[in-house]
Design a protein around this motif. Structure first.
Motif, PDB file in Angstrom:
ATOM      1  N   GLU A  85     -56.723  91.865   0.933  1.00  0.00           N
ATOM      2  CA  GLU A  85     -56.738  91.521  -0.486  1.00  0.00           C
ATOM      3  C   GLU A  85     -58.019  90.755  -0.781  1.00  0.00           C
ATOM      4  O   GLU A  85     -58.219  89.634  -0.311  1.00  0.00           O
ATOM      5  CB  GLU A  85     -55.518  90.675  -0.845  1.00  0.00           C
ATOM      6  CG  GLU A  85     -55.378  90.490  -2.336  1.00  0.00           C
ATOM      7  CD  GLU A  85     -54.057  89.842  -2.704  1.00  0.00           C
ATOM      8  OE1 GLU A  85     -54.059  89.035  -3.650  1.00  0.00           O
ATOM      9  OE2 GLU A  85     -53.044  90.147  -2.054  1.00  0.00           O
TER      10      GLU A  85
ATOM     11  N   PRO B 110     -60.625  88.492  -2.523  1.00  0.00           N
ATOM     12  CA  PRO B 110     -60.562  87.361  -3.452  1.00  0.00           C
ATOM     13  C   PRO B 110     -61.523  87.577  -4.615  1.00  0.00           C
ATOM     14  O   PRO B 110     -62.395  88.456  -4.565  1.00  0.00           O
ATOM     15  CB  PRO B 110     -61.001  86.188  -2.588  1.00  0.00           C
ATOM     16  CG  PRO B 110     -61.923  86.803  -1.586  1.00  0.00           C
ATOM     17  CD  PRO B 110     -61.378  88.188  -1.326  1.00  0.00           C
TER      18      PRO B 110
ATOM     19  N   ALA C  32     -64.181  82.714  -5.779  1.00  0.00           N
ATOM     20  CA  ALA C  32     -63.069  82.048  -5.097  1.00  0.00           C
ATOM     21  C   ALA C  32     -63.533  80.763  -4.438  1.00  0.00           C
ATOM     22  O   ALA C  32     -64.693  80.626  -4.035  1.00  0.00           O
ATOM     23  CB  ALA C  32     -62.459  82.983  -4.062  1.00  0.00           C
TER      24      ALA C  32
ATOM     25  N   VAL D  40     -60.968  77.384   0.266  1.00  0.00           N
ATOM     26  CA  VAL D  40     -59.726  77.703   0.973  1.00  0.00           C
ATOM     27  C   VAL D  40     -59.450  79.195   0.896  1.00  0.00           C
ATOM     28  O   VAL D  40     -59.166  79.845   1.912  1.00  0.00           O
ATOM     29  CB  VAL D  40     -58.532  76.901   0.402  1.00  0.00           C
ATOM     30  CG1 VAL D  40     -57.216  77.413   0.960  1.00  0.00           C
ATOM     31  CG2 VAL D  40     -58.696  75.418   0.695  1.00  0.00           C
ATOM     32  N   GLU D  41     -59.535  79.756  -0.295  1.00  0.00           N
ATOM     33  CA  GLU D  41     -59.265  81.184  -0.464  1.00  0.00           C
ATOM     34  C   GLU D  41     -60.244  82.035   0.342  1.00  0.00           C
ATOM     35  O   GLU D  41     -59.859  83.025   0.968  1.00  0.00           O
ATOM     36  CB  GLU D  41     -59.316  81.561  -1.945  1.00  0.00           C
ATOM     37  CG  GLU D  41     -58.760  82.927  -2.224  1.00  0.00           C
ATOM     38  CD  GLU D  41     -58.689  83.249  -3.707  1.00  0.00           C
ATOM     39  OE1 GLU D  41     -58.276  84.385  -4.019  1.00  0.00           O
ATOM     40  OE2 GLU D  41     -59.065  82.408  -4.555  1.00  0.00           O
TER      41      GLU D  41
ATOM     42  N   LEU E  12     -59.403  81.765   4.165  1.00  0.00           N
ATOM     43  CA  LEU E  12     -58.225  82.578   4.492  1.00  0.00           C
ATOM     44  C   LEU E  12     -58.548  84.067   4.406  1.00  0.00           C
ATOM     45  O   LEU E  12     -58.070  84.857   5.224  1.00  0.00           O
ATOM     46  CB  LEU E  12     -57.059  82.216   3.571  1.00  0.00           C
ATOM     47  CG  LEU E  12     -56.492  80.816   3.766  1.00  0.00           C
ATOM     48  CD1 LEU E  12     -55.424  80.519   2.716  1.00  0.00           C
ATOM     49  CD2 LEU E  12     -55.962  80.614   5.176  1.00  0.00           C
ATOM     50  N   PHE E  13     -59.366  84.462   3.432  1.00  0.00           N
ATOM     51  CA  PHE E  13     -59.776  85.856   3.317  1.00  0.00           C
ATOM     52  C   PHE E  13     -60.578  86.290   4.548  1.00  0.00           C
ATOM     53  O   PHE E  13     -60.335  87.357   5.115  1.00  0.00           O
ATOM     54  CB  PHE E  13     -60.606  86.090   2.051  1.00  0.00           C
ATOM     55  CG  PHE E  13     -61.379  87.381   2.075  1.00  0.00           C
ATOM     56  CD1 PHE E  13     -60.725  88.597   1.974  1.00  0.00           C
ATOM     57  CD2 PHE E  13     -62.756  87.384   2.202  1.00  0.00           C
ATOM     58  CE1 PHE E  13     -61.423  89.797   2.013  1.00  0.00           C
ATOM     59  CE2 PHE E  13     -63.470  88.576   2.240  1.00  0.00           C
ATOM     60  CZ  PHE E  13     -62.799  89.781   2.137  1.00  0.00           C
TER      61      PHE E  13
ATOM     62  N   ARG F  69     -49.696  82.210   9.181  1.00  0.00           N
ATOM     63  CA  ARG F  69     -49.788  82.248   7.711  1.00  0.00           C
ATOM     64  C   ARG F  69     -48.781  81.313   7.059  1.00  0.00           C
ATOM     65  O   ARG F  69     -49.103  80.625   6.087  1.00  0.00           O
ATOM     66  CB  ARG F  69     -49.576  83.678   7.216  1.00  0.00           C
ATOM     67  CG  ARG F  69     -50.752  84.584   7.457  1.00  0.00           C
ATOM     68  CD  ARG F  69     -50.495  85.972   6.920  1.00  0.00           C
ATOM     69  NE  ARG F  69     -51.664  86.813   7.093  1.00  0.00           N
ATOM     70  CZ  ARG F  69     -51.606  88.093   7.413  1.00  0.00           C
ATOM     71  NH1 ARG F  69     -50.441  88.701   7.588  1.00  0.00           N
ATOM     72  NH2 ARG F  69     -52.715  88.795   7.546  1.00  0.00           N
TER      73      ARG F  69
END
Length: 180
Positions: free
Chosen positions: A11, A13, A17, A20-21, A24-25, A116
Protein backbone atom coordinates in the motif's frame (compact mmCIF):
# COMPACT_ATOMS: atom_id res chain seq x y z
CA UNK A 1 5.69 -24.63 -8.21
CA UNK A 2 2.79 -23.85 -5.91
CA UNK A 3 0.50 -20.83 -5.52
CA UNK A 4 1.98 -17.98 -3.46
CA UNK A 5 0.14 -17.98 -0.12
CA UNK A 6 2.05 -15.02 1.28
CA UNK A 7 0.79 -11.45 1.25
CA UNK A 8 2.68 -9.49 -1.39
CA UNK A 9 0.45 -6.42 -1.47
CA UNK A 10 2.04 -3.03 -1.02
CA UNK A 11 0.00 0.00 0.00
CA UNK A 12 1.71 3.13 -1.27
CA UNK A 13 1.70 6.04 1.19
CA UNK A 14 0.87 9.59 0.18
CA UNK A 15 3.75 11.47 -1.42
CA UNK A 16 3.90 13.73 1.65
CA UNK A 17 3.60 10.96 4.25
CA UNK A 18 5.24 11.43 7.62
CA UNK A 19 8.21 9.59 9.04
CA UNK A 20 6.26 6.82 10.79
CA UNK A 21 4.18 6.02 7.72
CA UNK A 22 7.27 6.02 5.48
CA UNK A 23 9.27 3.80 7.86
CA UNK A 24 6.42 1.28 8.01
CA UNK A 25 5.99 1.44 4.23
CA UNK A 26 9.70 0.77 3.64
CA UNK A 27 9.57 -2.25 5.93
CA UNK A 28 6.33 -3.56 4.41
CA UNK A 29 7.69 -3.09 0.89
CA UNK A 30 10.75 -5.16 1.78
CA UNK A 31 8.50 -7.79 3.37
CA UNK A 32 6.36 -7.92 0.21
CA UNK A 33 9.45 -8.25 -1.99
CA UNK A 34 10.70 -11.07 0.21
CA UNK A 35 7.30 -12.82 0.21
CA UNK A 36 7.17 -12.62 -3.58
CA UNK A 37 10.66 -14.06 -3.98
CA UNK A 38 10.14 -16.99 -1.59
CA UNK A 39 6.44 -17.62 -2.16
CA UNK A 40 4.80 -20.31 -4.22
CA UNK A 41 7.68 -22.76 -4.13
CA UNK A 42 7.63 -26.44 -3.28
CA UNK A 43 9.81 -28.07 -0.63
CA UNK A 44 12.52 -29.08 -3.10
CA UNK A 45 12.93 -25.51 -4.35
CA UNK A 46 12.87 -24.00 -0.85
CA UNK A 47 15.50 -26.40 0.47
CA UNK A 48 17.81 -26.22 -2.57
CA UNK A 49 21.31 -24.97 -1.80
CA UNK A 50 23.02 -22.53 -4.11
CA UNK A 51 26.78 -23.19 -3.91
CA UNK A 52 29.11 -21.89 -2.79
CA UNK A 53 26.60 -20.69 -0.18
CA UNK A 54 24.95 -23.15 2.20
CA UNK A 55 21.91 -20.85 2.40
CA UNK A 56 18.48 -21.90 1.22
CA UNK A 57 15.26 -19.98 0.77
CA UNK A 58 13.79 -22.14 3.55
CA UNK A 59 16.59 -20.97 5.84
CA UNK A 60 16.00 -17.35 4.88
CA UNK A 61 12.30 -17.66 5.68
CA UNK A 62 12.93 -19.20 9.09
CA UNK A 63 15.75 -16.78 9.90
CA UNK A 64 13.63 -13.72 9.10
CA UNK A 65 10.73 -15.15 11.14
CA UNK A 66 13.12 -15.39 14.09
CA UNK A 67 14.43 -11.85 13.52
CA UNK A 68 10.84 -10.50 13.34
CA UNK A 69 9.95 -12.27 16.58
CA UNK A 70 13.15 -11.13 18.32
CA UNK A 71 12.50 -7.50 17.39
CA UNK A 72 8.87 -7.79 18.47
CA UNK A 73 9.18 -9.80 21.69
CA UNK A 74 12.55 -8.73 23.01
CA UNK A 75 13.06 -5.23 21.61
CA UNK A 76 9.53 -3.83 21.37
CA UNK A 77 7.67 -5.65 24.14
CA UNK A 78 10.46 -6.66 26.52
CA UNK A 79 9.33 -10.27 26.67
CA UNK A 80 11.19 -13.53 26.12
CA UNK A 81 10.75 -15.32 22.83
CA UNK A 82 7.88 -17.80 22.77
CA UNK A 83 7.30 -20.93 20.73
CA UNK A 84 8.84 -22.15 18.52
CA UNK A 85 11.94 -20.27 19.64
CA UNK A 86 12.04 -21.47 23.26
CA UNK A 87 14.78 -24.00 22.58
CA UNK A 88 18.30 -22.69 22.15
CA UNK A 89 19.04 -22.34 18.44
CA UNK A 90 22.75 -21.88 17.80
CA UNK A 91 21.99 -21.65 14.09
CA UNK A 92 19.92 -18.45 14.40
CA UNK A 93 16.80 -19.91 12.81
CA UNK A 94 18.65 -21.40 9.85
CA UNK A 95 17.95 -25.07 10.75
CA UNK A 96 15.07 -26.16 8.51
CA UNK A 97 15.35 -29.92 8.16
CA UNK A 98 11.91 -31.30 7.46
CA UNK A 99 10.10 -27.95 7.54
CA UNK A 100 7.37 -27.94 4.89
CA UNK A 101 6.58 -24.88 2.76
CA UNK A 102 3.27 -24.47 4.62
CA UNK A 103 5.02 -24.54 8.01
CA UNK A 104 7.67 -22.07 6.91
CA UNK A 105 5.21 -19.67 5.30
CA UNK A 106 2.92 -19.80 8.36
CA UNK A 107 5.87 -19.25 10.72
CA UNK A 108 7.07 -16.17 8.83
CA UNK A 109 3.58 -14.72 8.26
CA UNK A 110 2.74 -15.18 11.95
CA UNK A 111 5.92 -13.35 12.97
CA UNK A 112 5.12 -10.48 10.59
CA UNK A 113 1.56 -10.28 11.93
CA UNK A 114 2.82 -10.14 15.54
CA UNK A 115 5.29 -7.42 14.62
CA UNK A 116 2.63 -5.32 12.90
CA UNK A 117 0.28 -5.70 15.87
CA UNK A 118 2.98 -4.65 18.35
CA UNK A 119 3.90 -1.60 16.28
CA UNK A 120 0.24 -0.61 15.87
CA UNK A 121 -0.10 -0.80 19.65
CA UNK A 122 3.10 1.09 20.50
CA UNK A 123 3.46 3.82 17.86
CA UNK A 124 0.43 5.92 18.89
CA UNK A 125 1.99 6.28 22.37
CA UNK A 126 5.27 8.03 21.61
CA UNK A 127 6.00 7.43 17.94
CA UNK A 128 9.46 6.47 16.78
CA UNK A 129 11.21 8.47 19.50
CA UNK A 130 10.02 6.24 22.36
CA UNK A 131 12.55 3.87 23.84
CA UNK A 132 12.37 0.18 23.13
CA UNK A 133 12.40 -2.38 25.92
CA UNK A 134 15.78 -3.73 24.78
CA UNK A 135 18.84 -2.79 26.80
CA UNK A 136 22.42 -2.96 25.57
CA UNK A 137 25.22 -4.16 27.83
CA UNK A 138 25.83 -0.49 28.65
CA UNK A 139 22.21 -0.04 29.75
CA UNK A 140 21.20 1.99 26.72
CA UNK A 141 17.83 1.47 25.07
CA UNK A 142 17.44 2.24 21.36
CA UNK A 143 14.37 4.08 20.18
CA UNK A 144 11.75 2.45 17.95
CA UNK A 145 13.22 4.21 14.91
CA UNK A 146 16.45 2.26 15.44
CA UNK A 147 14.60 -1.04 15.95
CA UNK A 148 12.62 -0.52 12.71
CA UNK A 149 15.75 0.51 10.84
CA UNK A 150 17.62 -2.60 12.02
CA UNK A 151 14.69 -4.83 11.01
CA UNK A 152 14.47 -3.17 7.59
CA UNK A 153 18.24 -3.56 7.13
CA UNK A 154 17.95 -7.30 7.85
CA UNK A 155 15.39 -7.57 5.05
CA UNK A 156 17.56 -5.46 2.73
CA UNK A 157 20.40 -7.96 3.18
CA UNK A 158 18.26 -11.02 2.60
CA UNK A 159 15.92 -9.83 -0.16
CA UNK A 160 18.99 -9.69 -2.38
CA UNK A 161 19.83 -13.29 -1.51
CA UNK A 162 16.24 -14.37 -2.17
CA UNK A 163 16.26 -12.52 -5.49
CA UNK A 164 19.34 -14.37 -6.72
CA UNK A 165 18.18 -17.76 -5.45
CA UNK A 166 14.72 -17.38 -6.98
CA UNK A 167 16.15 -16.41 -10.35
CA UNK A 168 18.32 -19.54 -10.24
CA UNK A 169 15.27 -21.70 -9.41
CA UNK A 170 12.76 -20.56 -12.01
CA UNK A 171 13.92 -17.31 -13.60
CA UNK A 172 11.61 -15.00 -11.60
CA UNK A 173 13.08 -11.50 -11.65
CA UNK A 174 11.88 -8.03 -10.79
CA UNK A 175 11.85 -5.51 -8.00
CA UNK A 176 8.26 -5.39 -6.75
CA UNK A 177 5.60 -8.07 -6.80
CA UNK A 178 2.75 -7.56 -9.26
CA UNK A 179 -0.17 -5.78 -7.59
CA UNK A 180 -3.82 -6.73 -8.07
Amino acid sequence: MEKNLLDTSIEEPAMDAGEVEMALFALDRSRAQFAWKVGGLDAEALHRRHPPSAMTLAGLIKHLALVEDERTCVDLLGRPLGEPWTKADPQGGWAVDGDSPEELYALWQGAVDRSRAALAELLPHGGLDQRSKFRTRDGESPNLRRVLTDLHDEYARHVGHADLFREAIDGLVGEDPPQA
